[in-house]
Scaffold this motif. Structure first.
Motif, PDB file in Angstrom:
ATOM      1  N   LYS A  13      23.188  21.305  39.458  1.00  0.00           N
ATOM      2  CA  LYS A  13      21.751  21.008  39.405  1.00  0.00           C
ATOM      3  C   LYS A  13      20.985  22.147  38.751  1.00  0.00           C
ATOM      4  O   LYS A  13      20.078  21.915  37.953  1.00  0.00           O
ATOM      5  CB  LYS A  13      21.191  20.775  40.825  1.00  0.00           C
ATOM      6  N   GLU A  16      21.517  21.940  35.105  1.00  0.00           N
ATOM      7  CA  GLU A  16      20.737  20.829  34.557  1.00  0.00           C
ATOM      8  C   GLU A  16      19.261  21.203  34.457  1.00  0.00           C
ATOM      9  O   GLU A  16      18.601  20.925  33.457  1.00  0.00           O
ATOM     10  CB  GLU A  16      20.916  19.575  35.433  1.00  0.00           C
ATOM     11  N   VAL A  17      18.738  21.811  35.507  1.00  0.00           N
ATOM     12  CA  VAL A  17      17.323  22.225  35.514  1.00  0.00           C
ATOM     13  C   VAL A  17      17.091  23.282  34.444  1.00  0.00           C
ATOM     14  O   VAL A  17      16.090  23.238  33.717  1.00  0.00           O
ATOM     15  CB  VAL A  17      16.915  22.735  36.921  1.00  0.00           C
ATOM     16  N   GLU A  20      16.945  21.536  31.228  1.00  0.00           N
ATOM     17  CA  GLU A  20      15.666  20.830  31.086  1.00  0.00           C
ATOM     18  C   GLU A  20      14.528  21.824  30.796  1.00  0.00           C
ATOM     19  O   GLU A  20      13.655  21.549  29.970  1.00  0.00           O
ATOM     20  CB  GLU A  20      15.354  20.030  32.354  1.00  0.00           C
ATOM     21  N   LEU A  23      14.829  22.747  27.263  1.00  0.00           N
ATOM     22  CA  LEU A  23      14.366  21.636  26.419  1.00  0.00           C
ATOM     23  C   LEU A  23      12.839  21.568  26.412  1.00  0.00           C
ATOM     24  O   LEU A  23      12.216  21.426  25.354  1.00  0.00           O
ATOM     25  CB  LEU A  23      14.970  20.324  26.938  1.00  0.00           C
ATOM     26  N   VAL A  24      12.231  21.700  27.605  1.00  0.00           N
ATOM     27  CA  VAL A  24      10.766  21.676  27.708  1.00  0.00           C
ATOM     28  C   VAL A  24      10.176  22.860  26.943  1.00  0.00           C
ATOM     29  O   VAL A  24       9.158  22.733  26.249  1.00  0.00           O
ATOM     30  CB  VAL A  24      10.325  21.663  29.187  1.00  0.00           C
ATOM     31  N   GLU A  27      10.328  22.033  23.296  1.00  0.00           N
ATOM     32  CA  GLU A  27       9.280  21.050  22.987  1.00  0.00           C
ATOM     33  C   GLU A  27       7.914  21.722  22.948  1.00  0.00           C
ATOM     34  O   GLU A  27       7.087  21.427  22.090  1.00  0.00           O
ATOM     35  CB  GLU A  27       9.303  19.914  24.006  1.00  0.00           C
TER      36      GLU A  27
END
Length: 125
Positions: A13, A16-17, A20, A23-24, A27
């Motif tokens: 987890k 994964e976080v 993310e 990725l954020v 972005e």
């Protein structure tokens, strides 16, 4: 064993976080770059708008100058037309005067000739 499984799940987890979050973050960076381009484009459009406003003002001033010149030309044409009319009237008046003078001259010449003729006829007679 159960705790080991929980730790592995939490570790997955966490990865994964972290992915993310990354990725954020990417972005966000991409959006910041787009924002920079948009700001630059807005400044460019603002500059173009300012340039166009200046050109419109210049064209408006040129239009005013041309209208002033046109008014001056119209006044000149009106004045010239008036002068031409005065000259035409003067010319016609001069022609009438010349004809009147010519008629009077011929009448006087004829009268003088006739007077001279009568005198000579009387003298001979």
């Amino acid at each position: 064993l159960y705790l080991k499984k929980v730790v592995e799940d939490l570790s997955i987890k966490k990865a994964e976080v972290a992915a993310e979050v990354q990725l954020v973050s990417m972005e966000r960076n991409e959006l910041e770059v787009k924002l920079l381009f948009l700001n630059a484009a807005m400044k460019s459009k603002s500059t173009e708008k300012s340039i166009l406003a200046t050109q419109v003002q210049k064209i408006s001033m040129e239009k005013d100058e041309l209208n002033a010149e046109l008014s001056l030309i119209k006044e000149t044409v009106k004045s010239e037309s008036s002068n031409t009319a005065v000259c035409d009237e003067s010319r016609q008046s001069s022609k009438r005067e010349a004809k009147r003078f010519e008629s009077e001259y011929y009448r006087a010449a004829v009268a003088k000739a006739a007077d001279g003729f009568d005198n000579s006829a009387i003298i001979q007679g």
